[in-house]
Motif scaffolding. Sequence first.
Motif: not given
Length: 334
Positions: A59-65, A296-303, A305-307, A310-319
């Motif tokens: 959340x802090x990183x998204x605010x920063x970027x 451009x920054x927002x577009x790159x960040x979105x790409x 985030x989309x990758x 979901x990996x973080x969510x999948x990992x935490x779901x497994x945990x």
Amino acid sequence: MIWFILWGVLWAVYFILDGFDLGVGTLLPFLAKNETDKRAILNSTGPFWDGNEVWLIAAGGVTFAAFPYAYAQMFSGLYMALMLLLFTLIVRGVSFEFRSKVESESWKKIWDTAHALCSFLPALLLGVAFGNIFQGIPLDETGFSQAGLFGLLNPYGIAGGILFVTIFMMHGALWLCIRTTGELKARAERMATKLWPGVVVLTVLFLAYTAVATQLFSNYMVYPILFVILLLPVAGLVLMRTYLGAGKYWMAWASSCLYIAGTALFGVVGIFPALIPSNPNPANSLTIMNSASSPLTLQIMLGVALVFVPIVIAYQFWVYKTLATPLTEDDLHY
């Protein structure tokens, strides 16, 4: 618009996940009667707390970027409050590791006290911070806060802090119902049952105070259909009590998650399009338009985030699926 939504979602997920372990830590002095209880309470969040705080970093990183001007205001105008928040989170993390390093009752008592205090204070500070954001912070024409640390400790901000602490304690008590057994589980269930009416009353009072002290209902008055958002926290509260009474603790905890997510959504929609509203001069507010990075920054960040999200969510779901089971005697030896 997309990043404003993601910004709100990240904060909501953080409140849901770190909220329960902050609540568990706050309840430690009230529920633990002996060393076994203390070890069970600490181990109930042990595999999860550091992963939960990843969402605070996100959340802090998204605010920063995504919204660097809003980040600059938060981490300069609110510097002392945020440093106090980070310091308490650091001490809390240390307490998990240090209490077992010396076989001494006084040593363990020091770190248990530090753990409880440094679970309570972040919950309080987060509530105070977001209460002030909902109310509006006195920003000058350059977008910097003139409030200071003690300026944030106003009645509405403190009311937000009390609400957050109570919500997180309720959330944490439900988590202990899932993870513990025996008499400790029974005490956690009784605590959750006692806290539920308090959460209901404080929620109603805070909404009434919000209508008087803030402009948070402005968007809702312009678009009344938005009031359906309030059905989420209401449904969460009702289902929480229903499932708790039925002994369905996972469902009760999920209902608490729904309540927290609905409450966060209510606040985010209320301040839109501002990230940090200005009070008393709304013209100085930091919004998604005047605080955003380049397209451009927002577009790159979105790409990215989309990758990776979901990996973080999948990992935490497994945990959670793997480790969120009732604690056994073997689990209390570390």
